[in-house]
Design a protein around this motif. Sequence first.
Motif, PDB file in Angstrom:
ATOM      1  N   ILE A 187     -44.666  25.606  22.742  1.00  0.00           N
ATOM      2  CA  ILE A 187     -44.689  24.265  21.378  1.00  0.00           C
ATOM      3  C   ILE A 187     -43.298  24.897  20.471  1.00  0.00           C
ATOM      4  CG2 ILE A 187     -45.792  23.680  19.271  1.00  0.00           C
ATOM      5  CD1 ILE A 187     -48.249  23.644  21.293  1.00  0.00           C
ATOM      6  N   LEU A 188     -44.506  26.200  20.291  1.00  0.00           N
ATOM      7  CA  LEU A 188     -42.675  26.445  18.497  1.00  0.00           C
ATOM      8  C   LEU A 188     -41.759  26.929  19.042  1.00  0.00           C
ATOM      9  CD1 LEU A 188     -45.379  29.398  17.432  1.00  0.00           C
ATOM     10  CD2 LEU A 188     -44.584  27.080  16.298  1.00  0.00           C
ATOM     11  N   SER A 189     -41.418  26.716  20.314  1.00  0.00           N
ATOM     12  CA  SER A 189     -40.005  27.035  20.967  1.00  0.00           C
ATOM     13  C   SER A 189     -39.409  25.705  20.715  1.00  0.00           C
ATOM     14  CB  SER A 189     -39.480  27.453  22.388  1.00  0.00           C
ATOM     15  OG  SER A 189     -40.520  26.261  23.418  1.00  0.00           O
ATOM     16  N   SER A 190     -40.502  24.850  20.297  1.00  0.00           N
ATOM     17  CA  SER A 190     -39.281  23.015  20.371  1.00  0.00           C
ATOM     18  C   SER A 190     -39.081  22.977  18.907  1.00  0.00           C
ATOM     19  CB  SER A 190     -40.435  22.030  20.721  1.00  0.00           C
ATOM     20  OG  SER A 190     -41.301  22.208  19.842  1.00  0.00           O
ATOM     21  N   ILE A 191     -39.035  24.221  18.316  1.00  0.00           N
ATOM     22  CA  ILE A 191     -38.602  24.160  16.650  1.00  0.00           C
ATOM     23  C   ILE A 191     -36.601  24.149  16.800  1.00  0.00           C
ATOM     24  CG2 ILE A 191     -37.971  25.316  14.448  1.00  0.00           C
ATOM     25  CD1 ILE A 191     -40.505  25.484  14.694  1.00  0.00           C
ATOM     26  N   ARG A 192     -35.759  23.496  16.245  1.00  0.00           N
ATOM     27  CA  ARG A 192     -34.654  23.415  16.731  1.00  0.00           C
ATOM     28  C   ARG A 192     -33.923  23.722  15.041  1.00  0.00           C
ATOM     29  NH1 ARG A 192     -35.084  24.298  20.653  1.00  0.00           N
ATOM     30  NH2 ARG A 192     -35.404  23.085  22.927  1.00  0.00           N
ATOM     31  N   ILE A 193     -32.997  25.208  14.780  1.00  0.00           N
ATOM     32  CA  ILE A 193     -32.913  24.796  13.630  1.00  0.00           C
ATOM     33  C   ILE A 193     -30.918  24.973  13.934  1.00  0.00           C
ATOM     34  CG2 ILE A 193     -31.994  27.080  12.530  1.00  0.00           C
ATOM     35  CD1 ILE A 193     -34.800  26.556  12.398  1.00  0.00           C
TER      36      ILE A 193
ATOM     37  N   ILE B 200     -45.334  21.361  12.691  1.00  0.00           N
ATOM     38  CA  ILE B 200     -46.710  21.410  14.347  1.00  0.00           C
ATOM     39  C   ILE B 200     -47.640  21.533  13.691  1.00  0.00           C
ATOM     40  CG2 ILE B 200     -46.454  22.987  16.443  1.00  0.00           C
ATOM     41  CD1 ILE B 200     -44.156  23.357  16.545  1.00  0.00           C
ATOM     42  N   ILE B 201     -48.312  22.203  12.614  1.00  0.00           N
ATOM     43  CA  ILE B 201     -49.374  23.026  12.408  1.00  0.00           C
ATOM     44  C   ILE B 201     -50.581  21.579  12.127  1.00  0.00           C
ATOM     45  CG2 ILE B 201     -51.196  24.248  10.868  1.00  0.00           C
ATOM     46  CD1 ILE B 201     -48.266  26.343  10.814  1.00  0.00           C
ATOM     47  N   LEU B 202     -49.487  20.597  10.820  1.00  0.00           N
ATOM     48  CA  LEU B 202     -50.545  19.444  10.481  1.00  0.00           C
ATOM     49  C   LEU B 202     -50.931  17.920  11.547  1.00  0.00           C
ATOM     50  CD1 LEU B 202     -48.383  19.494   7.338  1.00  0.00           C
ATOM     51  CD2 LEU B 202     -50.667  20.282   7.301  1.00  0.00           C
ATOM     52  N   SER B 203     -49.945  18.277  13.046  1.00  0.00           N
ATOM     53  CA  SER B 203     -49.492  16.830  13.215  1.00  0.00           C
ATOM     54  C   SER B 203     -50.365  17.555  14.547  1.00  0.00           C
ATOM     55  CB  SER B 203     -47.970  17.006  14.072  1.00  0.00           C
ATOM     56  OG  SER B 203     -47.591  18.354  15.277  1.00  0.00           O
ATOM     57  N   GLY B 204     -50.763  18.663  14.777  1.00  0.00           N
ATOM     58  CA  GLY B 204     -52.333  18.719  15.263  1.00  0.00           C
ATOM     59  C   GLY B 204     -51.867  19.702  17.086  1.00  0.00           C
ATOM     60  N   GLY B 205     -50.342  20.198  16.675  1.00  0.00           N
ATOM     61  CA  GLY B 205     -50.000  21.084  17.719  1.00  0.00           C
ATOM     62  C   GLY B 205     -50.254  22.030  17.915  1.00  0.00           C
ATOM     63  N   LEU B 206     -51.044  23.312  16.756  1.00  0.00           N
ATOM     64  CA  LEU B 206     -51.699  24.212  16.810  1.00  0.00           C
ATOM     65  C   LEU B 206     -52.835  23.670  16.400  1.00  0.00           C
ATOM     66  CD1 LEU B 206     -48.705  26.232  16.176  1.00  0.00           C
ATOM     67  CD2 LEU B 206     -49.108  26.690  18.523  1.00  0.00           C
ATOM     68  N   LYS B 207     -53.948  24.454  17.130  1.00  0.00           N
ATOM     69  CA  LYS B 207     -55.342  24.482  16.521  1.00  0.00           C
ATOM     70  C   LYS B 207     -55.639  25.278  15.451  1.00  0.00           C
ATOM     71  CE  LYS B 207     -55.165  20.736  19.001  1.00  0.00           C
ATOM     72  NZ  LYS B 207     -55.638  19.002  18.626  1.00  0.00           N
ATOM     73  N   GLY B 208     -56.701  24.797  14.615  1.00  0.00           N
ATOM     74  CA  GLY B 208     -57.459  26.390  13.611  1.00  0.00           C
ATOM     75  C   GLY B 208     -57.906  27.171  14.841  1.00  0.00           C
ATOM     76  N   GLY B 209     -57.886  28.125  14.468  1.00  0.00           N
ATOM     77  CA  GLY B 209     -57.728  29.902  14.973  1.00  0.00           C
ATOM     78  C   GLY B 209     -56.934  30.055  16.305  1.00  0.00           C
ATOM     79  N   GLU B 210     -56.310  29.080  16.277  1.00  0.00           N
ATOM     80  CA  GLU B 210     -55.451  29.540  17.504  1.00  0.00           C
ATOM     81  C   GLU B 210     -54.133  30.246  17.040  1.00  0.00           C
ATOM     82  OE1 GLU B 210     -52.637  27.210  20.739  1.00  0.00           O
ATOM     83  OE2 GLU B 210     -53.262  26.315  19.050  1.00  0.00           O
ATOM     84  N   ARG B 211     -53.388  31.362  17.648  1.00  0.00           N
ATOM     85  CA  ARG B 211     -52.680  33.054  17.089  1.00  0.00           C
ATOM     86  C   ARG B 211     -50.937  32.430  18.208  1.00  0.00           C
ATOM     87  NH1 ARG B 211     -50.721  37.489  18.998  1.00  0.00           N
ATOM     88  NH2 ARG B 211     -50.793  39.116  18.073  1.00  0.00           N
TER      89      ARG B 211
ATOM     90  N   PRO C 268     -54.350  14.915  13.265  1.00  0.00           N
ATOM     91  CA  PRO C 268     -53.475  14.841  13.515  1.00  0.00           C
ATOM     92  C   PRO C 268     -52.672  14.416  12.351  1.00  0.00           C
ATOM     93  CG  PRO C 268     -54.925  15.283  14.951  1.00  0.00           C
ATOM     94  CD  PRO C 268     -55.313  15.277  14.674  1.00  0.00           C
ATOM     95  N   VAL C 269     -51.930  15.263  11.619  1.00  0.00           N
ATOM     96  CA  VAL C 269     -50.689  14.565  10.878  1.00  0.00           C
ATOM     97  C   VAL C 269     -50.281  14.054  11.376  1.00  0.00           C
ATOM     98  CG1 VAL C 269     -49.661  13.473   8.073  1.00  0.00           C
ATOM     99  CG2 VAL C 269     -51.477  15.103   8.171  1.00  0.00           C
ATOM    100  N   LYS C 270     -49.781  12.487  11.259  1.00  0.00           N
ATOM    101  CA  LYS C 270     -48.210  12.050  12.381  1.00  0.00           C
ATOM    102  C   LYS C 270     -46.911  12.499  11.234  1.00  0.00           C
ATOM    103  CE  LYS C 270     -45.623   8.241  14.372  1.00  0.00           C
ATOM    104  NZ  LYS C 270     -46.332   6.639  14.417  1.00  0.00           N
ATOM    105  N   PRO C 271     -46.036  13.078  13.075  1.00  0.00           N
ATOM    106  CA  PRO C 271     -44.969  13.152  11.426  1.00  0.00           C
ATOM    107  C   PRO C 271     -43.665  12.130  11.220  1.00  0.00           C
ATOM    108  CG  PRO C 271     -45.058  15.389  13.728  1.00  0.00           C
ATOM    109  CD  PRO C 271     -46.444  13.924  13.559  1.00  0.00           C
ATOM    110  N   ARG C 272     -43.271  12.536  10.263  1.00  0.00           N
ATOM    111  CA  ARG C 272     -42.653  11.509  10.109  1.00  0.00           C
ATOM    112  C   ARG C 272     -40.803  12.182   9.612  1.00  0.00           C
ATOM    113  NH1 ARG C 272     -43.983   9.481   4.798  1.00  0.00           N
ATOM    114  NH2 ARG C 272     -44.881  11.078   4.183  1.00  0.00           N
ATOM    115  N   SER C 273     -40.444  11.127  10.293  1.00  0.00           N
ATOM    116  CA  SER C 273     -38.780  11.390   9.944  1.00  0.00           C
ATOM    117  C   SER C 273     -38.329  11.008   8.596  1.00  0.00           C
ATOM    118  CB  SER C 273     -38.013  11.423  10.960  1.00  0.00           C
ATOM    119  OG  SER C 273     -38.154   9.127  11.285  1.00  0.00           O
ATOM    120  N   ALA C 274     -37.094  12.032   8.357  1.00  0.00           N
ATOM    121  CA  ALA C 274     -36.787  10.961   6.937  1.00  0.00           C
ATOM    122  C   ALA C 274     -36.276   9.815   7.142  1.00  0.00           C
ATOM    123  CB  ALA C 274     -35.442  11.979   6.230  1.00  0.00           C
ATOM    124  N   GLY C 275     -36.761   8.878   6.022  1.00  0.00           N
ATOM    125  CA  GLY C 275     -36.664   7.854   5.564  1.00  0.00           C
ATOM    126  C   GLY C 275     -37.567   7.390   5.852  1.00  0.00           C
ATOM    127  N   THR C 276     -39.149   7.053   7.038  1.00  0.00           N
ATOM    128  CA  THR C 276     -40.263   6.326   7.277  1.00  0.00           C
ATOM    129  C   THR C 276     -40.864   6.152   6.185  1.00  0.00           C
ATOM    130  OG1 THR C 276     -41.121   8.299   8.302  1.00  0.00           O
ATOM    131  CG2 THR C 276     -39.843   7.344   9.333  1.00  0.00           C
TER     132      THR C 276
END
Length: 490
Positions: free
Chosen positions: A8-14, A33-44, A94-102
């Motif tokens: 999941i983390l490898s999906s981050i683009r810089i 990723i955390i707020l959208s539920g991609g990583l759950k509480g307690g996950e390493r 989970p909080v749905k990720p929002r793009s800028a301007g939405t």
Amino acid sequence: MKTKAGAILSSIRIDRSQDRKISVQLYMGLRDIILSGGLKGGERLPATRTLASEIGVSRTTALDAVSRLISEGLLESRIGAGTFVSHTMTGRTPVKPRSAGTVSERQPRLSPSTIRAKKLFAERRRLPHKSQAFVTALPALNAFPMAQWARLSARHLRADRDAVMGYGNPYGLPRLRAAIATHLNASRGIQCDPEQVFVVGGAQQAFSLIGSMLLGQGEKVWFENPGAIGARNAFISQGADLVPVGVDDEGIIVEEGLAKAPDFRLAFVTPSHQQPLSKILSLARRLALLDAADQADAYIVEDDYDGDFYFGDQPLPTLKSIDTNGRVIYVGTFSKTLFPSLRLGFIVAPASMVDAMSTIFSAALSGVPTWPQAIVTDFIDEGHFATHIRTMRQHYKRRHEILHEQAWQLEAHMQIQRASAGFHTVGLFKDPARDERSFIEAATAAGLTLSGIGRYCLTPIEPKGVVIGYGAASDSEIRQGLDTMAHLFA
């Protein structure tokens, strides 16, 4: 990163082309990723060294982003075990990720007065910020005496820190109130005590404060049609019922106002240089307006936004200066006489209103920043302000004459009105079928800034035309702008 978290983390683009720091981009990616539920509480999470290597950033950058999330409570660091998503995130929706301007799907619950005001607000684009033809409301910034201003600024920013950085007098710096009263007496014929002067964060705040003090829901306000958009929106936001009153060559038509709303509570006028038609309110109309206000037990807001820049024949007295019954609330601003980013204006209240206004200012307002007030005070007291006004009055007169010298090329299509104050006038279309909006769009595409008269109207008027600002444009920009307008007509 072969774990689920790693994938999941490898999906981050810089994006290294952004101005935003790389550590901030990484932090925001992890947070979403955390707020959208991609990583759950307690996950390493993978180790920061692994995370940095896979995403292609330095370990210091990864440590910075992770540390920020730990400080916010989204991640937990366990000595000898690693970094984990906080258990407080377990079971959260989970909080749905929002793009800028939405825009959020959930609409805010607004008050009935705000819902009503939103429907009635006049369109108000961003205020002008670039000096060019034919922008309105912007003074000639390149002619401002910046050397004197910088010297005075340095003096005050080196002063006592309590005076510079602490809370100031909510009514305004006493020295500035006295300087304003002296200036108004000398240049505008207004006799007032410094206690009647209240310093505010620009004229717009003045209109809102006056509206909140005097207007109940649905109370009637005579408003010039066309008239100033900022004041119009301020009174609408207070729940006022704006009554459009026509303007002719003598200014606001008092008889029309009496016919439409004899029980008016407030009247708003720009008598020294009507906004936007550039008419001067005649002495007969001034006296009639004062009489009407006295009969209705109403008040008049006199917006003298650029009256200092009168370059015609002998100027008429301000409405405030001939008010003998305490009906006129005078509003002035340094946005035109100095520069807009100061956000400094002032109210001159009738003597009978001083106590009520003092109570409101002391109880509900903290005042505007002290150090700009101190700089403006010295600018006035040392004579720079009076010199600047005289210089700019001639400057705007010269720009006005250049505008009319070159206006011959538009004679077949537009009549540009002569002004006697300020730095804007209007051009009236000779073809009644010509559409303001389409002409303005074409002018914008050609690099000009124009506003249609219709934007300033509560109800449509004839004729149609555009507002032409000449103060912030250079001589060559005025000439070139008129050439461009001639091509547009052709």
